[in-house]
Design a protein around this motif. Structure first.
Motif, PDB file in Angstrom:
ATOM      1  N   VAL A 175       0.874  -1.221  -0.055  1.00 10.50           N
ATOM      2  CA  VAL A 175       0.015   0.095  -0.144  1.00 10.50           C
ATOM      3  C   VAL A 175       1.015   1.229   0.065  1.00 10.50           C
ATOM      4  N   THR A 176       0.643   2.322  -0.841  1.00 12.14           N
ATOM      5  CA  THR A 176       1.178   3.451  -1.051  1.00 12.14           C
ATOM      6  C   THR A 176       0.425   4.623   0.031  1.00 12.14           C
ATOM      7  N   TYR A 177       1.147   5.151   0.871  1.00 10.02           N
ATOM      8  CA  TYR A 177       0.544   6.116   1.836  1.00 10.02           C
ATOM      9  C   TYR A 177       1.055   7.375   1.568  1.00 10.02           C
ATOM     10  N   MET A 178       0.054   8.448   1.398  1.00  9.32           N
ATOM     11  CA  MET A 178       0.548   9.936   1.224  1.00  9.32           C
ATOM     12  C   MET A 178      -0.443  10.581   2.243  1.00  9.32           C
ATOM     13  N   PHE A 179       0.346  11.553   2.836  1.00  6.65           N
ATOM     14  CA  PHE A 179      -0.202  12.315   4.087  1.00  6.65           C
ATOM     15  C   PHE A 179       0.412  13.811   4.210  1.00  6.65           C
ATOM     16  N   ILE A 180      -0.438  14.668   4.693  1.00  8.77           N
ATOM     17  CA  ILE A 180       0.057  15.919   5.040  1.00  8.77           C
ATOM     18  C   ILE A 180      -0.554  16.110   6.649  1.00  8.77           C
ATOM     19  N   GLN A 181      -0.141  17.151   7.124  1.00  6.21           N
ATOM     20  CA  GLN A 181      -0.163  17.522   8.460  1.00  6.21           C
ATOM     21  C   GLN A 181      -0.777  18.876   8.473  1.00  6.21           C
ATOM     22  N   HIS A 182      -1.917  19.117   9.154  1.00  3.40           N
ATOM     23  CA  HIS A 182      -2.666  20.382   9.176  1.00  3.40           C
ATOM     24  C   HIS A 182      -2.924  20.790  10.798  1.00  3.40           C
ATOM     25  N   LYS A 183      -2.379  21.470  11.622  1.00  2.11           N
ATOM     26  CA  LYS A 183      -2.465  21.790  12.872  1.00  2.11           C
ATOM     27  C   LYS A 183      -2.376  20.264  13.675  1.00  2.11           C
ATOM     28  N   ASN A 184      -3.516  19.789  14.475  1.00  2.00           N
ATOM     29  CA  ASN A 184      -3.445  18.686  15.245  1.00  2.00           C
ATOM     30  C   ASN A 184      -4.125  17.482  14.534  1.00  2.00           C
ATOM     31  N   ILE A 185      -3.872  17.559  13.156  1.00  2.00           N
ATOM     32  CA  ILE A 185      -4.428  16.276  12.583  1.00  2.00           C
ATOM     33  C   ILE A 185      -3.645  16.125  11.169  1.00  2.00           C
ATOM     34  N   TYR A 186      -3.905  14.723  10.943  1.00  2.00           N
ATOM     35  CA  TYR A 186      -3.185  14.158   9.775  1.00  2.00           C
ATOM     36  C   TYR A 186      -4.280  13.858   8.636  1.00  2.00           C
ATOM     37  N   LEU A 187      -3.933  14.099   7.407  1.00  2.00           N
ATOM     38  CA  LEU A 187      -4.764  13.693   6.191  1.00  2.00           C
ATOM     39  C   LEU A 187      -3.974  12.621   5.620  1.00  2.00           C
ATOM     40  N   LEU A 188      -4.607  11.399   5.333  1.00  2.00           N
ATOM     41  CA  LEU A 188      -3.730  10.348   4.834  1.00  2.00           C
ATOM     42  C   LEU A 188      -4.797   9.619   3.724  1.00  2.00           C
ATOM     43  N   THR A 189      -4.117   9.538   2.658  1.00  2.00           N
ATOM     44  CA  THR A 189      -4.538   8.563   1.489  1.00  2.00           C
ATOM     45  C   THR A 189      -4.016   7.313   1.193  1.00  2.00           C
ATOM     46  N   ALA A 190      -4.633   6.239   0.884  1.00  2.00           N
ATOM     47  CA  ALA A 190      -3.774   5.170   0.733  1.00  2.00           C
ATOM     48  C   ALA A 190      -4.385   4.473  -0.564  1.00  2.00           C
ATOM     49  N   SER A 191      -3.363   3.863  -1.387  1.00  2.00           N
ATOM     50  CA  SER A 191      -3.742   3.194  -2.675  1.00  2.00           C
ATOM     51  C   SER A 191      -2.825   2.096  -2.820  1.00  2.00           C
ATOM     52  N   ARG A 192      -3.615   0.978  -3.479  1.00  2.00           N
ATOM     53  CA  ARG A 192      -2.719  -0.089  -3.850  1.00  2.00           C
ATOM     54  C   ARG A 192      -2.403  -0.011  -5.314  1.00  2.00           C
ATOM     55  N   GLN A 193      -2.979   0.889  -5.982  1.00  2.00           N
ATOM     56  CA  GLN A 193      -2.491   1.262  -7.326  1.00  2.00           C
ATOM     57  C   GLN A 193      -1.275   1.954  -7.676  1.00  2.00           C
ATOM     58  N   ASN A 194      -0.718   2.249  -9.055  1.00  2.00           N
ATOM     59  CA  ASN A 194       0.267   3.087  -9.211  1.00  2.00           C
ATOM     60  C   ASN A 194      -0.284   4.314  -9.329  1.00  2.00           C
ATOM     61  N   CYS A 195      -0.424   5.223  -8.460  1.00  2.00           N
ATOM     62  CA  CYS A 195      -1.085   6.600  -8.381  1.00  2.00           C
ATOM     63  C   CYS A 195       0.004   7.767  -8.638  1.00  2.00           C
ATOM     64  N   ASN A 196      -0.566   8.988  -8.941  1.00  2.00           N
ATOM     65  CA  ASN A 196       0.101   9.900  -9.223  1.00  2.00           C
ATOM     66  C   ASN A 196       0.123  10.748  -7.749  1.00  2.00           C
ATOM     67  N   ALA A 197       1.314  10.549  -7.007  1.00  2.00           N
ATOM     68  CA  ALA A 197       1.439  11.263  -5.677  1.00  2.00           C
ATOM     69  C   ALA A 197       1.398  12.607  -5.737  1.00  2.00           C
ATOM     70  N   ALA A 198       1.709  13.259  -6.561  1.00  2.00           N
ATOM     71  CA  ALA A 198       1.781  14.668  -6.534  1.00  2.00           C
ATOM     72  C   ALA A 198       0.482  15.341  -6.690  1.00  2.00           C
ATOM     73  N   SER A 199      -0.344  14.537  -7.325  1.00  2.00           N
ATOM     74  CA  SER A 199      -1.539  14.902  -7.671  1.00  2.00           C
ATOM     75  C   SER A 199      -2.493  14.863  -6.532  1.00  2.00           C
ATOM     76  N   LEU A 200      -2.539  13.434  -5.702  1.00  2.00           N
ATOM     77  CA  LEU A 200      -2.993  13.191  -4.592  1.00  2.00           C
ATOM     78  C   LEU A 200      -2.750  13.890  -3.586  1.00  2.00           C
ATOM     79  N   LEU A 201      -1.348  14.450  -3.219  1.00  2.00           N
ATOM     80  CA  LEU A 201      -0.922  15.582  -2.277  1.00  2.00           C
ATOM     81  C   LEU A 201      -1.765  16.841  -2.487  1.00  2.00           C
TER      82      LEU A 201
END
Length: 428
Positions: free
Chosen positions: A58-84
């Protein structure tokens, strides 16, 4: 965009999943939490690492905003920059609706959050990320419920979780105080994760509409009632109640009063993040007598008082996948080789406190490897157990009163039990 997102998770600063939206059904919130916790333990500071990680397919992409994290997960070959970029657009959308995006605003507006997550992505593909377009068909005001708009329970006499006319010949209440111990010990014997997750589980078989009052030895409760807190009073963290508990009264005098649902439910859950001494300590010593013969000596020691006894103890000891013909001897209990789990399972029905038992296992490795080859990364030792009449936190039920207008006498039964949750000791 090549590939699609499997799921989107919003997590708090401790890595617990607050809100999740599953788009494709192949990555669960439990997987995301395990990845996040493992990643934090491995990297130490999550902010110092890049926002894209790969773990167990699984590929995980995440960002932090204040006291939370937003996280996406994908089992495919995805465009990381677009998802971020998509995650940053989600932050902008939430800020448009809630003014500020943080854990509290998410908890207060989770209905709106789920509505937005359904619209901004379809089957893992981003759709609408413009807040002005979304606001045309998701009206914020429709999801802001004022307390004054709801008639109080005393006026409607509505208890949505319990129907009227319930009758039992024998009125009984069973209350179980259940605590799960989560422990992670590294290969140096250092405790790197320690917490207790507890719950007050009730089974009620009561006639009519009974009023229940529960008293605990929680430090906050006792101090609010003007009682001294010497000795066994404790501090409970992250307390969450069933909807039947009258929160207004709890805030005023810390009294837990409620009309219980019929049957089984969790009255209260809590968490303790204090340092916990491992109740069952396991040490393993591996000796390679040759490149094809290995011996493992294991000590299991109970680190609680003699008056308590652990039951149904199971210690899972990992062994190499090519191990054959194991010869296992124990000073207590029984041990069997489980090739489907690449482990030796040591089972002890009764493990009294302040005791130590031994296991010795010898097996052969048919595979011939170089003596200079690096050691394989072994799975951790996993331990399961139950300790009745015992809690780590020391929580106690001081009283449980049951009052019903018909005046019947109810029998309350209270039990305590501590169980192993995620209880692991690493070898390497």
């Amino acid at each position: 965009m090549a590939g699609a997102t499997s799921a989107l998770f919003i997590m708090d600063i401790k890595g617990r999943c607050l809100i999740s939206r599953d788009y494709r059904g192949d990555v669960s919130p439990i997987q995301a939490e395990k990845f996040f916790n493992k990643f934090v333990e491995k990297e130490g500071d999550i902010e110092s690492h890049g926002p894209v990680c790969y773990d167990s397919g699984v590929t995980y992409m995440f960002i932090q905003h204040k006291n939370i994290y937003l996280l996406t997960a994908s089992r495919q070959n995805c465009n990381a920059a677009s998802l971020l970029l998509f995650l940053h657009r989600i932050v902008d959308v939430f800020k448009h609706y809630f003014e500020e995006l943080e854990e509290e605003s998410l908890r207060d507006n989770f209905v709106v959050v789920y509505e937005l997550l359904d619209e901004i992505m379809d089957f893992g593909y981003p759709q609408y990320t413009e807040a002005k377009i979304l606001s045309e068909f998701i009206k914020t005001d429709a999801y802001r419920m004022e307390v004054a708009q709801r008639p109080p329970m005393a006026v409607t006499n509505a208890v949505s979780w319990r129907s009227e006319g319930v009758f039992y010949k024998k009125n009984e209440v069973f209350l179980d105080v259940v605590e799960h111990v989560n422990i992670l010990v590294n290969s140096n014997g250092q405790l790197i994760r320690s917490e207790v997750v507890g719950a007050l589980k009730m089974r009620t078989y009561l006639s009519g509409m009974p009023e229940c009052k529960l008293g605990l030895n929680d430090r906050v409760l006792l101090e609010a009632q003007g009682r001294t807190t010497k000795g066994k009073a404790i501090d409970l963290d992250d307390i969450k109640f069933h909807q039947c508990v009258r929160l207004a009264r709890f805030e005023n005098d810390r009294t837990i009063s409620f009309i219980p649902p019929d049957g089984s439910f969790d009255l209260m859950t809590y968490r303790l993040s204090t340092q916990v001494k491992p109740l069952i300590w396991v040490e393993a010593q591996v000796e390679r007598h040759s490149r094809s013969r290995v011996e493992i000596m294991v000590k299991a020691r109970s680190q609680f008082k003699e008056r308590s006894t652990a039951t149904n103890v199971e210690i899972e000891l990992p062994v190499p996948s090519d191990a054959t013909n194991p010869n296992v001897r124990t000073s207590m209990g029984s041990a069997n080789y489980a090739p489907e789990r690449d482990a030796v399972l040591w089972k002890i029905k009764s493990f009294p406190g302040n005791k130590e038992y031994m296991l010795r296992s010898e097996f052969r490795l048919p595979s011939v490897i170089s003596e200079d080859a690096p050691p394989d990364r072994k799975a951790p030792i996993r331990v399961k157990f139950e300790i009745p009449y015992f809690t780590i936190s020391g929580i106690q039920v001081r009283y449980l009163k049951i009052i019903e207008k018909s005046g019947y006498q109810a029998l309350p039964w209270v039990r305590y039990i501590t169980m192993a949750g995620e209880y692991e000791l690493r070898l390497i």
